[in-house]
Design an enzyme around this catalytic site. Structure first.
Site, PDB file in Angstrom:
ATOM      1  N   CYS A 225       0.831  -1.194  -0.008  1.00  0.00           N
ATOM      2  CA  CYS A 225      -0.007  -0.030  -0.071  1.00  0.00           C
ATOM      3  C   CYS A 225       1.026   1.215   0.038  1.00  0.00           C
ATOM      4  O   CYS A 225       2.197   1.125  -0.282  1.00  0.00           O
ATOM      5  CB  CYS A 225      -0.938  -0.263   1.121  1.00  0.00           C
ATOM      6  SG  CYS A 225      -0.050   0.146   2.608  1.00  0.00           S
TER       7      CYS A 225
ATOM      8  N   ASN B 140       2.382   1.546   4.246  1.00  0.00           N
ATOM      9  CA  ASN B 140       2.708   0.321   5.070  1.00  0.00           C
ATOM     10  C   ASN B 140       2.439   0.431   6.482  1.00  0.00           C
ATOM     11  O   ASN B 140       3.155   0.074   7.390  1.00  0.00           O
ATOM     12  CB  ASN B 140       4.105  -0.419   4.646  1.00  0.00           C
ATOM     13  CG  ASN B 140       4.250  -1.739   5.170  1.00  0.00           C
ATOM     14  OD1 ASN B 140       5.700  -1.896   5.609  1.00  0.00           O
ATOM     15  ND2 ASN B 140       3.203  -2.638   5.038  1.00  0.00           N
TER      16      ASN B 140
ATOM     17  N   CYS C  17      -1.198   1.013   7.376  1.00  0.00           N
ATOM     18  CA  CYS C  17      -2.710   0.975   7.645  1.00  0.00           C
ATOM     19  C   CYS C  17      -3.363  -0.493   6.845  1.00  0.00           C
ATOM     20  O   CYS C  17      -3.572  -1.436   7.548  1.00  0.00           O
ATOM     21  CB  CYS C  17      -3.503   1.989   7.156  1.00  0.00           C
ATOM     22  SG  CYS C  17      -3.234   3.606   7.884  1.00  0.00           S
ATOM     23  N   ARG C  18      -3.288  -0.445   5.552  1.00  0.00           N
ATOM     24  CA  ARG C  18      -3.737  -1.454   4.886  1.00  0.00           C
ATOM     25  C   ARG C  18      -3.005  -2.654   4.624  1.00  0.00           C
ATOM     26  O   ARG C  18      -3.511  -3.892   4.921  1.00  0.00           O
ATOM     27  CB  ARG C  18      -4.372  -0.977   3.693  1.00  0.00           C
ATOM     28  CG  ARG C  18      -5.393   0.103   3.417  1.00  0.00           C
ATOM     29  CD  ARG C  18      -5.777   0.734   2.149  1.00  0.00           C
ATOM     30  NE  ARG C  18      -4.473   1.558   1.999  1.00  0.00           N
ATOM     31  CZ  ARG C  18      -4.359   2.315   0.816  1.00  0.00           C
ATOM     32  NH1 ARG C  18      -5.015   2.415  -0.114  1.00  0.00           N
ATOM     33  NH2 ARG C  18      -3.364   3.143   0.740  1.00  0.00           N
ATOM     34  N   SER C  19      -1.869  -2.615   4.198  1.00  0.00           N
ATOM     35  CA  SER C  19      -0.943  -3.864   3.868  1.00  0.00           C
ATOM     36  C   SER C  19      -0.501  -4.527   4.870  1.00  0.00           C
ATOM     37  O   SER C  19      -0.344  -5.674   5.198  1.00  0.00           O
ATOM     38  CB  SER C  19       0.036  -3.414   2.998  1.00  0.00           C
ATOM     39  OG  SER C  19       1.017  -2.437   3.310  1.00  0.00           O
TER      40      SER C  19
ATOM     41  N   ASP D  99      -7.490   4.291   1.331  1.00  0.00           N
ATOM     42  CA  ASP D  99      -6.582   4.357   2.747  1.00  0.00           C
ATOM     43  C   ASP D  99      -7.497   4.862   3.841  1.00  0.00           C
ATOM     44  O   ASP D  99      -8.227   5.596   3.381  1.00  0.00           O
ATOM     45  CB  ASP D  99      -5.241   5.109   2.433  1.00  0.00           C
ATOM     46  CG  ASP D  99      -5.430   6.459   2.708  1.00  0.00           C
ATOM     47  OD1 ASP D  99      -5.644   7.153   3.977  1.00  0.00           O
ATOM     48  OD2 ASP D  99      -5.270   7.081   1.742  1.00  0.00           O
TER      49      ASP D  99
END
Ligand code: 4NP
Length: 158
Positions: free
Chosen positions: A8, A11, A13-15, A124
């Site tokens: 993402c 690195n 939040c999402r990934s 995000d």
């Protein structure tokens, strides 16, 4: 062995959330020795930091551990080392395509693995704060991704 890297922007939040969720799924299926999981970010702003508190909170609420996950920046080497590159949004996709050039390493959006969804990316939550919605999509995507990997590799022993 098949290796997967989630990418993402930051690195944090999402990934890392996808890494933790996918690791948990792989562990539940007893596939730790067959599937390697990692994550990285396009930007360098958060390198070395643990996941965002919103990601930690939602993972804890769902009893998913995130030990030893610290932000790092994706490298060109990563993009040729992993079997599957899974990005979160269309901007990530075009950035990673630009870094990879002509190579035919498979790159997918995580939403590609959510059947019947009208979502074409995972936005995000850093600005929206909607970590629960992101968790929901990531969980669906990770289930679909594991099904895909198993269907492609069910005749392989390595
Ligand atoms: P992520 O979210 O890509 O899911 O980790 C973001 C984290 C940080 C920033 C943007 C998005 N940032 O601008 O610092």
């Amino acid at each position: 062995m098949i290796s997967v890297i989630f990418v993402c922007l930051g690195n944090i939040c999402r990934s890392p959330m996808a890494e933790a969720v996918f690791r948990d799924l792989v562990r539940q299926k007893g596939l730790e020795s067959k599937v390697q999981v990692d994550s990285a970010g396009i930007g360098e702003w958060h390198v070395g930091k643990p996941p965002h508190q919103g990601t930690c909170k939602v993972l804890s609420e769902h009893n998913i551990t995130y030990d030893n996950i610290y932000a790092r920046q994706v490298s060109r080497e990563d993009l040729h080392k992993f079997d599957l590159i899974i990005v979160m949004d269309k901007k990530n996709l075009s950035t990673i395509h630009g870094m990879i050039g002509e190579s035919n390493v498979p790159i997918y959006l995580l939403t590609d693995f959510i059947s019947g969804s009208n979502k074409s990316e995972i936005q995000d939550p850093f600005h929206s704060g909607d970590f629960e919605e992101v968790f929901h999509l990531i969980k669906l995507g990770c289930h679909g991704l594991l099904d895909y990997i198993l269907s492609k590799n069910n005749n392989r022993d390595d």
